[in-house]
Motif scaffolding. Sequence first.
Motif, PDB file in Angstrom:
ATOM      1  N   VAL A  23     -15.086  -3.535  40.676  1.00 31.25           N
ATOM      2  CA  VAL A  23     -13.699  -4.021  40.624  1.00 31.25           C
ATOM      3  C   VAL A  23     -13.533  -5.279  41.468  1.00 31.25           C
ATOM      4  O   VAL A  23     -12.791  -6.196  41.098  1.00 31.25           O
ATOM      5  CB  VAL A  23     -12.718  -2.913  41.061  1.00 31.25           C
ATOM      6  N   LYS A  27     -12.340  -9.025  40.293  1.00 33.55           N
ATOM      7  CA  LYS A  27     -11.338  -9.847  40.965  1.00 33.55           C
ATOM      8  C   LYS A  27     -11.874 -11.240  41.263  1.00 33.55           C
ATOM      9  O   LYS A  27     -11.143 -12.245  41.159  1.00 33.55           O
ATOM     10  CB  LYS A  27     -10.899  -9.169  42.261  1.00 33.55           C
ATOM     11  N   GLN A  53      -8.943   1.626  33.149  1.00 32.07           N
ATOM     12  CA  GLN A  53      -8.343   1.551  34.484  1.00 32.07           C
ATOM     13  C   GLN A  53      -8.791   0.300  35.226  1.00 32.07           C
ATOM     14  O   GLN A  53      -7.988  -0.366  35.898  1.00 32.07           O
ATOM     15  CB  GLN A  53      -8.702   2.809  35.280  1.00 32.07           C
ATOM     16  N   GLU A  54     -10.075  -0.040  35.098  1.00 31.88           N
ATOM     17  CA  GLU A  54     -10.586  -1.262  35.750  1.00 31.88           C
ATOM     18  C   GLU A  54      -9.882  -2.506  35.214  1.00 31.88           C
ATOM     19  O   GLU A  54      -9.487  -3.403  35.975  1.00 31.88           O
ATOM     20  CB  GLU A  54     -12.092  -1.386  35.538  1.00 31.88           C
ATOM     21  N   ALA A  56      -6.947  -2.679  33.688  1.00 24.29           N
ATOM     22  CA  ALA A  56      -5.536  -2.682  34.058  1.00 24.29           C
ATOM     23  C   ALA A  56      -5.348  -3.083  35.522  1.00 24.29           C
ATOM     24  O   ALA A  56      -4.459  -3.873  35.849  1.00 24.29           O
ATOM     25  CB  ALA A  56      -4.929  -1.301  33.806  1.00 24.29           C
ATOM     26  N   TYR A  57      -6.196  -2.572  36.376  1.00 22.72           N
ATOM     27  CA  TYR A  57      -6.073  -2.837  37.817  1.00 22.72           C
ATOM     28  C   TYR A  57      -6.292  -4.315  38.128  1.00 22.72           C
ATOM     29  O   TYR A  57      -5.631  -4.882  39.011  1.00 22.72           O
ATOM     30  CB  TYR A  57      -7.073  -1.978  38.583  1.00 22.72           C
ATOM     31  N   THR A  58      -7.233  -4.937  37.419  1.00 19.71           N
ATOM     32  CA  THR A  58      -7.555  -6.342  37.689  1.00 19.71           C
ATOM     33  C   THR A  58      -6.810  -7.307  36.769  1.00 19.71           C
ATOM     34  O   THR A  58      -6.986  -8.521  36.876  1.00 19.71           O
ATOM     35  CB  THR A  58      -9.072  -6.577  37.539  1.00 19.71           C
ATOM     36  N   GLU A  59      -6.002  -6.763  35.871  1.00 16.66           N
ATOM     37  CA  GLU A  59      -5.216  -7.561  34.923  1.00 16.66           C
ATOM     38  C   GLU A  59      -6.100  -8.469  34.076  1.00 16.66           C
ATOM     39  O   GLU A  59      -5.773  -9.621  33.811  1.00 16.66           O
ATOM     40  CB  GLU A  59      -4.145  -8.374  35.655  1.00 16.66           C
TER      41      GLU A  59
END
Length: 272
Positions: A23, A27, A53-54, A56-59
Amino acid sequence: MAVLATFYDHIKEIAKQENIPVVEAMKEAKALGIEKLEISGNNILGREDELGQELAYTELGISGIPAYFDFGRDLDVKKQSEPILEAARYLGADKLLVIPGFLQEQDSREVQEKQIQNMVDSVNALAELAAGYGVALVMEEYDSFDSPFSTIAGVRRFLDGCPRLSCAFDTGNFRFMAEDELEAYEGLRDRITHVHLKDRAYTQANGENGKTARDGVVIYPAPVGFGDLKIEELISRLKRDGYDGVYTIEHYDTNRMLDYLRQSAAWVKARI
């Protein structure tokens, strides 16, 4: 609007080389201007929730899914493709980079020809099936001597035989088969809907392994724009012809993945 992407495999390699979580590597790529990732079926199947999830979290979005099949020998298109099509729909991927199979050197030319036609027919069937999932098919020239779509003529055969298939133009793979990348572009530009930006160098850097092309020349990975291929001219022609889609930065086999991505992203952003 043109979008920068790179491969999830590159993200994993950055994480390994820099000793950081995946992740965090995502980024890092995002900070360099990467907006989407190209994620192979091998990395997706069985990990759909985790990958979702990865992302979504990092857009970050998903620009496409390279997927391997064995259509030359196995004509059950539905069985081979449904899991990856379901994953594509779940993750919101609208492109499948289809790799329909490879030939074996020991097979006769007659057997190989039959297998190639099986691949063409199966890609046609897959295109119809994929349309129901909202997924389009693209094909690149794959840099392998066992690939029947490693040359201009090889890719063109599939494009001409599969009306719904389009070209994922890889700027670096034609050099592997000792073909000129500008000639390849002119021969395929009417069907290009996706681009892989890959440069090649004729000199080794950082102790990286090279790949021996058909003409015996050893070619090495390079940051995009810093190798020996005509990348700037290719981007110019793409823009001239109205291409405004995904540019996926690619440099497999480098042992300085983050540094290469940093150089590549900056160079490409200045030109698209």
